[in-house]
Design a protein around this motif. Structure first.
Motif, PDB file in Angstrom:
ATOM      1  N   ALA A 114     -28.219 -17.113 -44.633  1.00 54.99           N
ATOM      2  CA  ALA A 114     -26.946 -16.388 -44.601  1.00 54.99           C
ATOM      3  C   ALA A 114     -25.968 -17.083 -43.663  1.00 54.99           C
ATOM      4  O   ALA A 114     -24.785 -17.292 -44.000  1.00 54.99           O
ATOM      5  CB  ALA A 114     -27.178 -14.935 -44.168  1.00 54.99           C
ATOM      6  N   HIS A 115     -26.446 -17.437 -42.483  1.00 53.03           N
ATOM      7  CA  HIS A 115     -25.619 -18.132 -41.492  1.00 53.03           C
ATOM      8  C   HIS A 115     -25.117 -19.454 -42.061  1.00 53.03           C
ATOM      9  O   HIS A 115     -23.929 -19.799 -41.948  1.00 53.03           O
ATOM     10  CB  HIS A 115     -26.469 -18.362 -40.243  1.00 53.03           C
ATOM     11  N   HIS A 116     -26.006 -20.214 -42.705  1.00 56.86           N
ATOM     12  CA  HIS A 116     -25.641 -21.530 -43.233  1.00 56.86           C
ATOM     13  C   HIS A 116     -24.555 -21.426 -44.302  1.00 56.86           C
ATOM     14  O   HIS A 116     -23.521 -22.108 -44.224  1.00 56.86           O
ATOM     15  CB  HIS A 116     -26.862 -22.232 -43.820  1.00 56.86           C
ATOM     16  N   PHE A 117     -24.790 -20.594 -45.298  1.00 51.90           N
ATOM     17  CA  PHE A 117     -23.847 -20.545 -46.412  1.00 51.90           C
ATOM     18  C   PHE A 117     -22.534 -19.865 -46.046  1.00 51.90           C
ATOM     19  O   PHE A 117     -21.496 -20.153 -46.655  1.00 51.90           O
ATOM     20  CB  PHE A 117     -24.489 -19.880 -47.626  1.00 51.90           C
ATOM     21  N   ARG A 118     -22.549 -19.010 -45.041  1.00 49.70           N
ATOM     22  CA  ARG A 118     -21.315 -18.367 -44.596  1.00 49.70           C
ATOM     23  C   ARG A 118     -20.502 -19.254 -43.648  1.00 49.70           C
ATOM     24  O   ARG A 118     -19.277 -19.189 -43.640  1.00 49.70           O
ATOM     25  CB  ARG A 118     -21.629 -17.040 -43.897  1.00 49.70           C
ATOM     26  N   ILE A 119     -21.183 -20.077 -42.841  1.00 51.00           N
ATOM     27  CA  ILE A 119     -20.504 -20.807 -41.767  1.00 51.00           C
ATOM     28  C   ILE A 119     -20.503 -22.321 -41.973  1.00 51.00           C
ATOM     29  O   ILE A 119     -19.464 -22.970 -41.807  1.00 51.00           O
ATOM     30  CB  ILE A 119     -21.158 -20.490 -40.405  1.00 51.00           C
ATOM     31  N   TYR A 120     -21.638 -22.901 -42.337  1.00 49.17           N
ATOM     32  CA  TYR A 120     -21.785 -24.351 -42.291  1.00 49.17           C
ATOM     33  C   TYR A 120     -21.660 -25.070 -43.632  1.00 49.17           C
ATOM     34  O   TYR A 120     -21.409 -26.271 -43.663  1.00 49.17           O
ATOM     35  CB  TYR A 120     -23.144 -24.720 -41.677  1.00 49.17           C
ATOM     36  N   ALA A 121     -21.889 -24.403 -44.730  1.00 44.13           N
ATOM     37  CA  ALA A 121     -21.865 -25.082 -46.024  1.00 44.13           C
ATOM     38  C   ALA A 121     -20.506 -25.730 -46.263  1.00 44.13           C
ATOM     39  O   ALA A 121     -19.461 -25.111 -46.001  1.00 44.13           O
ATOM     40  CB  ALA A 121     -22.181 -24.097 -47.146  1.00 44.13           C
ATOM     41  N   VAL A 129     -23.522 -17.042 -50.853  1.00 47.12           N
ATOM     42  CA  VAL A 129     -23.037 -16.179 -49.766  1.00 47.12           C
ATOM     43  C   VAL A 129     -23.450 -14.738 -50.021  1.00 47.12           C
ATOM     44  O   VAL A 129     -23.964 -14.043 -49.127  1.00 47.12           O
ATOM     45  CB  VAL A 129     -21.508 -16.292 -49.619  1.00 47.12           C
ATOM     46  N   ASN A 130     -23.245 -14.264 -51.235  1.00 47.40           N
ATOM     47  CA  ASN A 130     -23.584 -12.879 -51.558  1.00 47.40           C
ATOM     48  C   ASN A 130     -25.093 -12.644 -51.509  1.00 47.40           C
ATOM     49  O   ASN A 130     -25.556 -11.627 -50.980  1.00 47.40           O
ATOM     50  CB  ASN A 130     -23.056 -12.518 -52.944  1.00 47.40           C
ATOM     51  N   ARG A 131     -25.854 -13.587 -52.065  1.00 50.64           N
ATOM     52  CA  ARG A 131     -27.308 -13.427 -52.096  1.00 50.64           C
ATOM     53  C   ARG A 131     -27.876 -13.285 -50.700  1.00 50.64           C
ATOM     54  O   ARG A 131     -28.636 -12.346 -50.411  1.00 50.64           O
ATOM     55  CB  ARG A 131     -27.960 -14.619 -52.804  1.00 50.64           C
ATOM     56  N   TYR A 132     -27.513 -14.195 -49.807  1.00 53.50           N
ATOM     57  CA  TYR A 132     -28.129 -14.188 -48.486  1.00 53.50           C
ATOM     58  C   TYR A 132     -27.500 -13.155 -47.562  1.00 53.50           C
ATOM     59  O   TYR A 132     -28.191 -12.619 -46.682  1.00 53.50           O
ATOM     60  CB  TYR A 132     -28.100 -15.595 -47.889  1.00 53.50           C
ATOM     61  N   SER A 133     -26.228 -12.850 -47.747  1.00 54.32           N
ATOM     62  CA  SER A 133     -25.622 -11.776 -46.957  1.00 54.32           C
ATOM     63  C   SER A 133     -26.253 -10.441 -47.314  1.00 54.32           C
ATOM     64  O   SER A 133     -26.540  -9.612 -46.435  1.00 54.32           O
ATOM     65  CB  SER A 133     -24.111 -11.721 -47.194  1.00 54.32           C
ATOM     66  N   ASN A 134     -26.484 -10.211 -48.604  1.00 52.31           N
ATOM     67  CA  ASN A 134     -27.117  -8.969 -49.032  1.00 52.31           C
ATOM     68  C   ASN A 134     -28.563  -8.888 -48.560  1.00 52.31           C
ATOM     69  O   ASN A 134     -29.052  -7.818 -48.186  1.00 52.31           O
ATOM     70  CB  ASN A 134     -27.043  -8.834 -50.555  1.00 52.31           C
ATOM     71  N   GLU A 135     -29.263 -10.034 -48.580  1.00 55.94           N
ATOM     72  CA  GLU A 135     -30.640 -10.032 -48.085  1.00 55.94           C
ATOM     73  C   GLU A 135     -30.671  -9.777 -46.588  1.00 55.94           C
ATOM     74  O   GLU A 135     -31.570  -9.081 -46.088  1.00 55.94           O
ATOM     75  CB  GLU A 135     -31.322 -11.363 -48.423  1.00 55.94           C
ATOM     76  N   ALA A 136     -29.685 -10.306 -45.856  1.00 59.09           N
ATOM     77  CA  ALA A 136     -29.588 -10.029 -44.418  1.00 59.09           C
ATOM     78  C   ALA A 136     -29.431  -8.528 -44.183  1.00 59.09           C
ATOM     79  O   ALA A 136     -30.102  -7.947 -43.320  1.00 59.09           O
ATOM     80  CB  ALA A 136     -28.421 -10.796 -43.803  1.00 59.09           C
ATOM     81  N   LYS A 137     -28.576  -7.899 -44.953  1.00 61.70           N
ATOM     82  CA  LYS A 137     -28.370  -6.453 -44.805  1.00 61.70           C
ATOM     83  C   LYS A 137     -29.651  -5.681 -45.125  1.00 61.70           C
ATOM     84  O   LYS A 137     -29.979  -4.702 -44.444  1.00 61.70           O
ATOM     85  CB  LYS A 137     -27.230  -5.996 -45.712  1.00 61.70           C
ATOM     86  N   ARG A 138     -30.366  -6.133 -46.150  1.00 58.32           N
ATOM     87  CA  ARG A 138     -31.622  -5.462 -46.487  1.00 58.32           C
ATOM     88  C   ARG A 138     -32.618  -5.566 -45.342  1.00 58.32           C
ATOM     89  O   ARG A 138     -33.278  -4.569 -44.967  1.00 58.32           O
ATOM     90  CB  ARG A 138     -32.224  -6.081 -47.757  1.00 58.32           C
ATOM     91  N   GLN A 175     -23.900 -13.592 -39.769  1.00 58.90           N
ATOM     92  CA  GLN A 175     -24.769 -13.245 -40.899  1.00 58.90           C
ATOM     93  C   GLN A 175     -24.144 -12.196 -41.810  1.00 58.90           C
ATOM     94  O   GLN A 175     -24.771 -11.745 -42.768  1.00 58.90           O
ATOM     95  CB  GLN A 175     -26.114 -12.742 -40.361  1.00 58.90           C
ATOM     96  N   GLY A 176     -22.898 -11.798 -41.499  1.00 59.13           N
ATOM     97  CA  GLY A 176     -22.222 -10.788 -42.301  1.00 59.13           C
ATOM     98  C   GLY A 176     -22.659  -9.378 -41.982  1.00 59.13           C
ATOM     99  O   GLY A 176     -22.521  -8.467 -42.811  1.00 59.13           O
TER     100      GLY A 176
END
Length: 230
Positions: A114-121, A129-138, A175-176
């Protein structure tokens, strides 16, 4: 004496915090992962997966030096060495270990993505972004539900399960996540943040870390340099 080869990252801070909590004598050796220190022959001898942290304990289980890589393995080793922060009974130990595995197999990797695709990609990929942000929330939801029942992740005692997970939650904004939406995590996070050993541990090597802005460092961490055969 324990030699710690590390950097100021969540996985590095797990071990820094653990050593501070236990009051063990240790020396830090900075492995600048943006400069490629993790690929040197010397470091690969103790960390064949070229990841920090790694340790060398001059007084291993048989009195001989022992090296270890993988932050979760290091936490378990240090807990076993000292008889602390792992639980007293077999039931307690296995309960702690399942939450350590939760962090190693899920919380850390998924929050890292989540951090990578939101900040560093280099390009923003909406699906990622949506996949890993949503998984972070879960995953924060899993933590919050567990912490609604117990003071700490594995029960009412602070253990290596908390030490493993806490450093990864320090970057919740990236991480959103809005931490106030997870009140039990917020309570746990604040309590751990106030521990003197934790406050010391998160400063270890922090003054050496630089913002990831240059193309060479990005290539070393995320590009072709990472995938060369060694």
């Amino acid at each position: 004496m324990i030699d710690v080869y590390s950097w100021a990252t969540p996985n590095g801070h797990k071990v820094h915090i653990m050593l501070e909590e236990l009051g063990l004598d240790y020396r830090t050796h900075a492995i600048d992962i943006g400069a490629g220190d993790q690929f040197t022959d010397e470091f690969l001898k103790i960390s064949p997966n070229n990841k920090i942290p790694a340790i060398v304990d001059s007084d291993g289980p048989d009195g001989q030096p022992m090296s270890l890589f993988e932050s979760g393995a290091i936490l378990i080793y240090l807990a076993g060495k000292t008889g602390k922060l792992l639980g007293a009974t077999d039931r307690e130990k296995y309960n702690v270990l399942q939450w350590v595995m939760f962090q190693m197999g899920g919380l850390g990797p998924m929050l890292g993505q989540a951090h990578h695709f939101r900040i560093y990609a280099p390009e923003k990929i909406e699906y990622a972004v949506n996949r890993y942000s949503n998984e972070a929330k879960r995953l924060y939801g899993v933590l919050d539900k567990q912490l609604s029942r117990t003071a700490y992740l594995a029960g009412d005692a602070y253990t290596i399960a908390d030490i493993a997970s806490f450093p990864w939650t320090r970057s919740w904004k990236n991480q959103g996540i809005e931490l106030s939406e997870y009140p039990n995590v917020q309570r746990w996070f604040d309590a751990i943040s106030e521990r003197p050993a934790v406050q010391r541990g998160v400063t270890v090597l922090a003054d050496k870390r630089k913002a990831l802005t240059d193309d060479k460092a990005r290539d070393i961490l995320f590009g072709n340099s990472q995938y060369k055969k060694r």
